[in-house]
Motif scaffolding. Structure first.
Motif, PDB file in Angstrom:
ATOM      1  N   SER A  26      23.614  21.378  47.571  1.00 35.09           N
ATOM      2  CA  SER A  26      25.019  21.226  47.958  1.00 35.09           C
ATOM      3  C   SER A  26      25.733  22.525  47.640  1.00 35.09           C
ATOM      4  O   SER A  26      25.193  23.364  46.893  1.00 35.09           O
ATOM      5  CB  SER A  26      25.688  20.084  47.166  1.00 35.09           C
ATOM      6  N   ALA A  27      26.952  22.668  48.148  1.00 37.57           N
ATOM      7  CA  ALA A  27      27.730  23.864  47.783  1.00 37.57           C
ATOM      8  C   ALA A  27      28.160  23.801  46.329  1.00 37.57           C
ATOM      9  O   ALA A  27      28.249  24.832  45.661  1.00 37.57           O
ATOM     10  CB  ALA A  27      28.946  24.006  48.685  1.00 37.57           C
ATOM     11  N   THR A  28      28.429  22.582  45.828  1.00 41.58           N
ATOM     12  CA  THR A  28      28.834  22.474  44.421  1.00 41.58           C
ATOM     13  C   THR A  28      27.733  23.039  43.524  1.00 41.58           C
ATOM     14  O   THR A  28      27.998  23.865  42.637  1.00 41.58           O
ATOM     15  CB  THR A  28      29.104  20.993  44.056  1.00 41.58           C
TER      16      THR A  28
ATOM     17  N   ILE B 121      27.536  26.852  43.998  1.00 47.20           N
ATOM     18  CA  ILE B 121      28.543  27.611  43.233  1.00 47.20           C
ATOM     19  C   ILE B 121      28.096  27.696  41.768  1.00 47.20           C
ATOM     20  O   ILE B 121      28.178  28.755  41.136  1.00 47.20           O
ATOM     21  CB  ILE B 121      29.934  26.939  43.368  1.00 47.20           C
TER      22      ILE B 121
ATOM     23  N   THR C 128      42.309  24.083  46.219  1.00 46.89           N
ATOM     24  CA  THR C 128      40.948  23.923  46.721  1.00 46.89           C
ATOM     25  C   THR C 128      40.436  22.553  46.294  1.00 46.89           C
ATOM     26  O   THR C 128      41.092  21.850  45.531  1.00 46.89           O
ATOM     27  CB  THR C 128      40.016  25.035  46.181  1.00 46.89           C
ATOM     28  N   PHE C 129      39.262  22.195  46.787  1.00 46.46           N
ATOM     29  CA  PHE C 129      38.631  20.937  46.379  1.00 46.46           C
ATOM     30  C   PHE C 129      38.162  21.076  44.926  1.00 46.46           C
ATOM     31  O   PHE C 129      37.790  22.174  44.487  1.00 46.46           O
ATOM     32  CB  PHE C 129      37.446  20.667  47.313  1.00 46.46           C
TER      33      PHE C 129
ATOM     34  N   ALA D 161      35.505  20.494  43.707  1.00 46.93           N
ATOM     35  CA  ALA D 161      34.131  21.005  43.667  1.00 46.93           C
ATOM     36  C   ALA D 161      34.071  22.502  43.373  1.00 46.93           C
ATOM     37  O   ALA D 161      33.046  23.004  42.903  1.00 46.93           O
ATOM     38  CB  ALA D 161      33.425  20.721  44.992  1.00 46.93           C
ATOM     39  N   THR D 162      35.148  23.236  43.641  1.00 47.44           N
ATOM     40  CA  THR D 162      35.163  24.668  43.312  1.00 47.44           C
ATOM     41  C   THR D 162      35.298  24.865  41.804  1.00 47.44           C
ATOM     42  O   THR D 162      34.785  25.840  41.247  1.00 47.44           O
ATOM     43  CB  THR D 162      36.363  25.368  43.995  1.00 47.44           C
TER      44      THR D 162
ATOM     45  N   VAL E 182      38.279  31.122  47.789  1.00 43.99           N
ATOM     46  CA  VAL E 182      37.927  29.997  48.654  1.00 43.99           C
ATOM     47  C   VAL E 182      38.330  30.360  50.081  1.00 43.99           C
ATOM     48  O   VAL E 182      39.479  30.744  50.331  1.00 43.99           O
ATOM     49  CB  VAL E 182      38.656  28.712  48.201  1.00 43.99           C
TER      50      VAL E 182
ATOM     51  N   ASP F 119      33.464  30.894  47.730  1.00 45.13           N
ATOM     52  CA  ASP F 119      33.305  29.492  48.115  1.00 45.13           C
ATOM     53  C   ASP F 119      33.573  29.425  49.623  1.00 45.13           C
ATOM     54  O   ASP F 119      34.712  29.321  50.078  1.00 45.13           O
ATOM     55  CB  ASP F 119      34.286  28.606  47.339  1.00 45.13           C
TER      56      ASP F 119
ATOM     57  N   ALA G 254      32.368  27.097  51.513  1.00 46.18           N
ATOM     58  CA  ALA G 254      31.971  25.736  51.897  1.00 46.18           C
ATOM     59  C   ALA G 254      32.553  25.356  53.257  1.00 46.18           C
ATOM     60  O   ALA G 254      31.935  24.618  54.019  1.00 46.18           O
ATOM     61  CB  ALA G 254      32.417  24.735  50.827  1.00 46.18           C
ATOM     62  N   GLN G 255      33.740  25.888  53.558  1.00 48.38           N
ATOM     63  CA  GLN G 255      34.410  25.528  54.818  1.00 48.38           C
ATOM     64  C   GLN G 255      34.282  26.629  55.868  1.00 48.38           C
ATOM     65  O   GLN G 255      35.018  26.609  56.857  1.00 48.38           O
ATOM     66  CB  GLN G 255      35.906  25.292  54.546  1.00 48.38           C
TER      67      GLN G 255
ATOM     68  N   SER H 113      28.523  25.202  52.505  1.00 46.29           N
ATOM     69  CA  SER H 113      28.215  23.774  52.388  1.00 46.29           C
ATOM     70  C   SER H 113      27.704  23.255  53.725  1.00 46.29           C
ATOM     71  O   SER H 113      28.230  23.632  54.785  1.00 46.29           O
ATOM     72  CB  SER H 113      29.479  22.985  52.021  1.00 46.29           C
TER      73      SER H 113
ATOM     74  N   LYS I 280      31.026  19.183  57.554  1.00 48.93           N
ATOM     75  CA  LYS I 280      31.164  20.633  57.663  1.00 48.93           C
ATOM     76  C   LYS I 280      30.776  21.108  59.070  1.00 48.93           C
ATOM     77  O   LYS I 280      30.222  20.353  59.864  1.00 48.93           O
ATOM     78  CB  LYS I 280      30.310  21.313  56.599  1.00 48.93           C
TER      79      LYS I 280
ATOM     80  N   GLY J 158      23.988  19.265  51.696  1.00 47.68           N
ATOM     81  CA  GLY J 158      23.199  20.475  51.500  1.00 47.68           C
ATOM     82  C   GLY J 158      24.102  21.688  51.399  1.00 47.68           C
ATOM     83  O   GLY J 158      25.329  21.594  51.498  1.00 47.68           O
TER      84      GLY J 158
ATOM     85  N   TYR K 161      44.434  20.072  49.557  1.00 47.94           N
ATOM     86  CA  TYR K 161      44.058  19.128  48.515  1.00 47.94           C
ATOM     87  C   TYR K 161      45.216  19.056  47.529  1.00 47.94           C
ATOM     88  O   TYR K 161      45.987  20.008  47.427  1.00 47.94           O
ATOM     89  CB  TYR K 161      42.811  19.621  47.749  1.00 47.94           C
TER      90      TYR K 161
HETATM   91  C1  LIG Z   1      36.385  24.225  49.430  1.00 49.20           C
HETATM   92  C2  LIG Z   1      35.179  23.413  49.081  1.00 49.20           C
HETATM   93  N1  LIG Z   1      34.403  23.808  48.059  1.00 49.20           N
HETATM   94  C3  LIG Z   1      33.281  23.133  47.725  1.00 49.20           C
HETATM   95  C4  LIG Z   1      32.902  22.002  48.411  1.00 49.20           C
HETATM   96  C5  LIG Z   1      31.667  21.271  47.958  1.00 49.20           C
HETATM   97  O1  LIG Z   1      30.697  21.228  48.939  1.00 49.20           O
HETATM   98  P1  LIG Z   1      29.467  20.217  48.772  1.00 49.20           P
HETATM   99  O2  LIG Z   1      29.972  18.883  49.210  1.00 49.20           O
HETATM  100  O3  LIG Z   1      28.411  20.759  49.690  1.00 49.20           O
HETATM  101  O4  LIG Z   1      29.055  20.222  47.353  1.00 49.20           O
HETATM  102  C6  LIG Z   1      33.655  21.565  49.491  1.00 49.20           C
HETATM  103  C7  LIG Z   1      33.226  20.390  50.282  1.00 49.20           C
HETATM  104  O5  LIG Z   1      33.670  19.339  50.302  1.00 49.20           O
HETATM  105  C8  LIG Z   1      34.840  22.272  49.839  1.00 49.20           C
HETATM  106  O6  LIG Z   1      35.611  21.882  50.853  1.00 49.20           O
END
Ligand SMILES: Cc1ncc(COP(=O)(O)O)c(C=O)c1O
Length: 377
Positions: A65-67, A70, A91-92, A94-95, A137, A163, A165-166, A182, A187, A194, A321
């Motif tokens: 995953s992107a999480t 990172i 940001t989400f 997850a960053t 981001v 990041d 991811a987007q 991501s 996405k 993934g 967000y």
């Molecule tokens: C800005 C941002 N960073 C990180 C993520 C995390 O991505 P992932 O769901 O692949 O872990 C997302 C996805 O939702 C995101 O939009």
């Protein structure tokens, strides 16, 4: 165009975002399952080399995953307890969580209100002796250019982890950053879940491959031929399973279709909303030349009422967000961010996914204007 009401809301506009499948993904999943290799296997190897060819870079490391990507990228840059990572609050979550998981701390900064992305000057002003990395981001798919402060970052040993991811798309990777994509459900390119990392160097790629496999130095193929293995450092369980890679390969081979559909939707929104008082479209960069838009976000007055009015009509608007510096989990690192705090009450994500048509964008733009009139009357 007739005025919108709850009954005539087009089906696709009821979703803010949705996965977009081309068809062969299901057969690719079945084939990967039947091949019996459920961890990182031949599909993931092929996906990595196809991604590298598509992006025009020497190497790509697939991750779960992107999480996790990172997290791994920050580890590979040596981010450790007590270090500071400069990051936007907008940001989400997850960053932010990977920074905290490493015992480092987020140094939240404001973004530019037109793009929701951070600017080089704001980064420069936030640098302290504890700064180990900057984590821009690429909001909505927009590239973030920190080139003007690159020499200073380099000189101070500050790493840049993007990041992205987007932001998957045929963007020129600068080589100055470690970039994380991501491939989550909604996405631009989905592998169900993934992600992938574009490493800066061969050494970094090797470190990332080790760390995504629990710090074990040998590959799975090598491991089963011997009686032992070596764990020579920290690691996560972060490989991309072959089933997911197989889906990603189908999507990558057809990515141009998705890129064109997203660009057409975004342009239809931009055209329909152009010159509208009270509506500012968040600028995602040059659509069609590097940016494949992830979303379509507007800033409007009285956002909560507009959101409610559109939701009541069955329209899939959202908010991406709520800022992180105001979240309880990150309260220790909060600081006043006047731009982020003001803009957070204005942003509204309009329905945006490739199954929509440009007519759906125009229809939604009309519905937005109606909701604004209703709420400002
Ligand atoms: C800005 C941002 N960073 C990180 C993520 C995390 O991505 P992932 O769901 O692949 O872990 C997302 C996805 O939702 C995101 O939009």
């Amino acid at each position: 165009m007739p005025p919108p009401n709850a009954d005539d809301t087009p089906a696709s506009v009821r979703y803010n975002a949705r996965p977009y499948l081309h068809g062969p993904e299901t057969a690719a999943i079945a084939a990967a399952m039947e091949a019996g290799q459920y961890g990182h296997g031949p599909q993931a190897d092929l996906f990595e080399s196809e991604l590298a060819a598509y992006l025009g870079v020497p190497d790509v490391v697939a991750v779960s995953s992107a999480t996790t990507g990172i997290h791994l990228a920050l580890m590979a840059c040596g981010v450790a307890p007590g270090d500071e990572v400069i990051v936007p609050s907008q940001t989400f979550a997850a960053t932010i969580q990977p920074i905290v998981a490493l015992g480092a701390f987020p140094r939240f900064i404001d973004h530019h209100p037109d793009t929701l992305c951070i600017e080089p000057e704001a980064v420069r002003e936030a640098i302290t002796p504890a700064t180990r990395a900057v984590l821009p981001v690429l909001y909505g798919g927009r590239p973030v250019d920190l080139g003007s402060i690159a020499p200073e970052l380099e000189h101070r040993g500050i790493h840049v982890v993007e990041d992205a991811a987007q932001a998957f798309g045929p963007r020129r990777v600068t080589g100055r950053a470690t970039t994380v994509y991501s491939f989550g459900p909604i996405k631009q390119l989905t592998a169900l879940v993934g992600g992938a990392i574009v490493p800066r160097t061969t050494d970094q790629a090797n470190a990332l491959r080790r760390m995504r496999a629990l710090g074990i130095t040998s590959s799975q193929t090598q491991r089963i031929q011997t009686t032992t293995y070596t764990v020579d450092g920290p690691g996560l369980r972060g490989v991309l399973p072959d089933v997911n890679a197989a889906v990603g390969r189908v999507q990558l081979a057809r990515f141009d279709t998705v890129a064109a559909r997203r660009a057409a939707l975004w342009k239809a929104y931009a055209h329909a909303l152009h010159g509208t008082p009270d509506v500012s479209l968040v600028d995602v960069g040059v659509v069609g030349d590097g940016t494949v838009p992830f979303n379509c976000v507007v800033r409007v007055p009285d956002r909560d009422r507009v959101h409610r009015t559109m939701r009541e009509r069955g329209i899939g608007v959202g908010v991406h967000y709520p800022p992180n510096h105001l979240q309880p989990a990150f309260a220790r690192w909060t600081r006043p961010l006047p731009v982020t705090e003001r803009v957070a009450g204005e942003i509204l994500s309009l329905p945006f996914h490739p199954a929509m048509t440009p007519d759906d964008s125009r229809w939604t733009a009309t519905a937005l204007l109606e909701a604004l009139t209703a709420t400002t009357a």
